[in-house]
Design a protein around this motif. Structure first.
Motif, mmCIF file in Angstrom:
data_model
loop_
_atom_site.group_PDB
_atom_site.id
_atom_site.type_symbol
_atom_site.label_atom_id
_atom_site.label_comp_id
_atom_site.label_asym_id
_atom_site.label_seq_id
_atom_site.Cartn_x
_atom_site.Cartn_y
_atom_site.Cartn_z
ATOM 1 N N LEU A 44 0.827 -1.208 0.000
ATOM 2 C CA LEU A 44 0.000 0.000 0.000
ATOM 3 C C LEU A 44 0.859 1.256 0.000
ATOM 4 O O LEU A 44 0.607 2.199 -0.766
ATOM 5 C CB LEU A 44 -0.923 0.000 1.215
ATOM 6 N N VAL A 45 1.896 1.281 0.815
ATOM 7 C CA VAL A 45 2.782 2.451 0.883
ATOM 8 C C VAL A 45 3.496 2.666 -0.448
ATOM 9 O O VAL A 45 3.562 3.793 -0.950
ATOM 10 C CB VAL A 45 3.797 2.294 2.048
ATOM 11 N N VAL A 46 4.014 1.595 -1.028
ATOM 12 C CA VAL A 46 4.693 1.722 -2.320
ATOM 13 C C VAL A 46 3.714 2.180 -3.390
ATOM 14 O O VAL A 46 4.045 3.019 -4.235
ATOM 15 C CB VAL A 46 5.380 0.394 -2.700
ATOM 16 N N GLY A 47 2.508 1.669 -3.361
ATOM 17 C CA GLY A 47 1.496 2.107 -4.321
ATOM 18 C C GLY A 47 1.144 3.570 -4.177
ATOM 19 O O GLY A 47 0.992 4.292 -5.173
ATOM 20 N N LEU A 49 3.126 5.905 -2.858
ATOM 21 C CA LEU A 49 4.294 6.671 -3.296
ATOM 22 C C LEU A 49 4.391 6.701 -4.823
ATOM 23 O O LEU A 49 4.734 7.730 -5.410
ATOM 24 C CB LEU A 49 5.573 6.087 -2.699
ATOM 25 N N GLN A 50 4.062 5.597 -5.447
ATOM 26 C CA GLN A 50 4.072 5.536 -6.904
ATOM 27 C C GLN A 50 2.980 6.444 -7.484
ATOM 28 O O GLN A 50 3.200 7.130 -8.479
ATOM 29 C CB GLN A 50 3.858 4.090 -7.359
ATOM 30 N N ALA A 51 1.812 6.461 -6.848
ATOM 31 C CA ALA A 51 0.701 7.265 -7.356
ATOM 32 C C ALA A 51 0.978 8.756 -7.244
ATOM 33 O O ALA A 51 0.572 9.537 -8.114
ATOM 34 C CB ALA A 51 -0.577 6.914 -6.596
ATOM 35 N N THR A 52 1.657 9.166 -6.192
ATOM 36 C CA THR A 52 1.941 10.585 -6.020
ATOM 37 C C THR A 52 3.163 11.040 -6.801
ATOM 38 O O THR A 52 3.403 12.235 -6.912
ATOM 39 C CB THR A 52 2.157 10.917 -4.523
ATOM 40 N N GLY A 53 3.939 10.105 -7.329
ATOM 41 C CA GLY A 53 5.088 10.460 -8.137
ATOM 42 C C GLY A 53 6.377 10.628 -7.361
ATOM 43 O O GLY A 53 7.376 11.094 -7.916
ATOM 44 N N TYR A 54 6.381 10.273 -6.094
ATOM 45 C CA TYR A 54 7.608 10.382 -5.304
ATOM 46 C C TYR A 54 8.646 9.343 -5.701
ATOM 47 O O TYR A 54 9.841 9.576 -5.582
ATOM 48 C CB TYR A 54 7.316 10.254 -3.814
ATOM 49 N N VAL A 55 8.193 8.188 -6.137
ATOM 50 C CA VAL A 55 9.103 7.146 -6.580
ATOM 51 C C VAL A 55 8.649 6.639 -7.939
ATOM 52 O O VAL A 55 7.483 6.748 -8.299
ATOM 53 C CB VAL A 55 9.175 5.962 -5.583
ATOM 54 N N ASP A 56 9.593 6.091 -8.692
ATOM 55 C CA ASP A 56 9.283 5.477 -9.973
ATOM 56 C C ASP A 56 9.947 4.111 -9.982
ATOM 57 O O ASP A 56 11.097 3.956 -10.383
ATOM 58 C CB ASP A 56 9.790 6.343 -11.122
ATOM 59 N N LEU A 57 9.207 3.107 -9.505
ATOM 60 C CA LEU A 57 9.786 1.779 -9.336
ATOM 61 C C LEU A 57 9.756 0.950 -10.610
ATOM 62 O O LEU A 57 10.578 0.071 -10.789
ATOM 63 C CB LEU A 57 9.039 1.025 -8.243
ATOM 64 N N GLU A 62 4.209 3.288 -18.397
ATOM 65 C CA GLU A 62 3.510 4.409 -17.767
ATOM 66 C C GLU A 62 2.051 4.031 -17.590
ATOM 67 O O GLU A 62 1.482 3.294 -18.379
ATOM 68 C CB GLU A 62 3.598 5.656 -18.658
ATOM 69 N N GLY A 63 1.456 4.558 -16.578
ATOM 70 C CA GLY A 63 0.009 4.434 -16.409
ATOM 71 C C GLY A 63 -0.477 3.057 -16.044
ATOM 72 O O GLY A 63 -0.153 2.525 -14.995
ATOM 73 N N ILE A 64 -1.270 2.474 -16.925
ATOM 74 C CA ILE A 64 -2.016 1.259 -16.608
ATOM 75 C C ILE A 64 -1.115 0.051 -16.362
ATOM 76 O O ILE A 64 -1.444 -0.807 -15.555
ATOM 77 C CB ILE A 64 -3.054 0.957 -17.705
ATOM 78 N N ILE A 65 0.022 -0.017 -17.022
ATOM 79 C CA ILE A 65 0.911 -1.171 -16.835
ATOM 80 C C ILE A 65 1.438 -1.211 -15.402
ATOM 81 O O ILE A 65 1.498 -2.271 -14.779
ATOM 82 C CB ILE A 65 2.066 -1.140 -17.852
ATOM 83 N N GLN A 66 1.787 -0.070 -14.857
ATOM 84 C CA GLN A 66 2.270 -0.026 -13.481
ATOM 85 C C GLN A 66 1.183 -0.477 -12.513
ATOM 86 O O GLN A 66 1.459 -1.210 -11.562
ATOM 87 C CB GLN A 66 2.719 1.381 -13.121
ATOM 88 N N TRP A 67 -0.039 -0.068 -12.739
ATOM 89 C CA TRP A 67 -1.114 -0.442 -11.828
ATOM 90 C C TRP A 67 -1.509 -1.898 -11.994
ATOM 91 O O TRP A 67 -1.932 -2.535 -11.036
ATOM 92 C CB TRP A 67 -2.301 0.501 -11.985
ATOM 93 N N LEU A 68 -1.345 -2.446 -13.181
ATOM 94 C CA LEU A 68 -1.576 -3.878 -13.351
ATOM 95 C C LEU A 68 -0.545 -4.695 -12.572
ATOM 96 O O LEU A 68 -0.865 -5.754 -12.029
ATOM 97 C CB LEU A 68 -1.549 -4.251 -14.836
ATOM 98 N N VAL A 69 0.673 -4.193 -12.498
ATOM 99 C CA VAL A 69 1.707 -4.861 -11.686
ATOM 100 C C VAL A 69 1.291 -4.838 -10.215
ATOM 101 O O VAL A 69 1.414 -5.844 -9.505
ATOM 102 C CB VAL A 69 3.086 -4.203 -11.889
#
Length: 90
Positions: A44-47, A49-57, A62-69
């Motif tokens: 949840l924390v990584v998600g 942070l990823q959503a707010t743009g603080y990290v790019d893991l 971009e976009g939907i592929i990251q959320w599918l992961v």
């Protein structure tokens, strides 16, 4: 109300071996629950942070592929939790 003698799971343990076995089952259940909870909070924390743009893991999309992961990781976490709780000794 049912009588406690009808359900063997609700009868108190009388021997030290039974108490030790019950303690091990409870401890294993607590460890499973704690591990799943910790990994869920980390996901949840990584998600967030990823959503707010603080990290790019995940630099592979971009976009939907990251959320599918993240959805895939969440499903894996839930399936491991369900598997471990079903495989608990009776």
């Amino acid at each position: 109300m049912s009588d406690s003698t009808e359900d063997p799971e609700k009868t108190p343990s009388t021997t030290e071996a039974e108490q030790r076995e019950e303690g091990e089952v409870v401890a294993k259940g607590l460890i499973r629950t704690a591990a799943i909870s910790i990994f869920s909070v980390l996901l949840l924390v990584v998600g967030l942070l990823q959503a707010t743009g603080y990290v790019d893991l995940f630099p592979f999309g971009e976009g939907i592929i990251q959320w599918l992961v993240f959805v895939l990781l969440g499903l894996i976490l839930v399936s491991i939790g369900l598997w471990s709780w079903r495989s608990e000794p009776s």
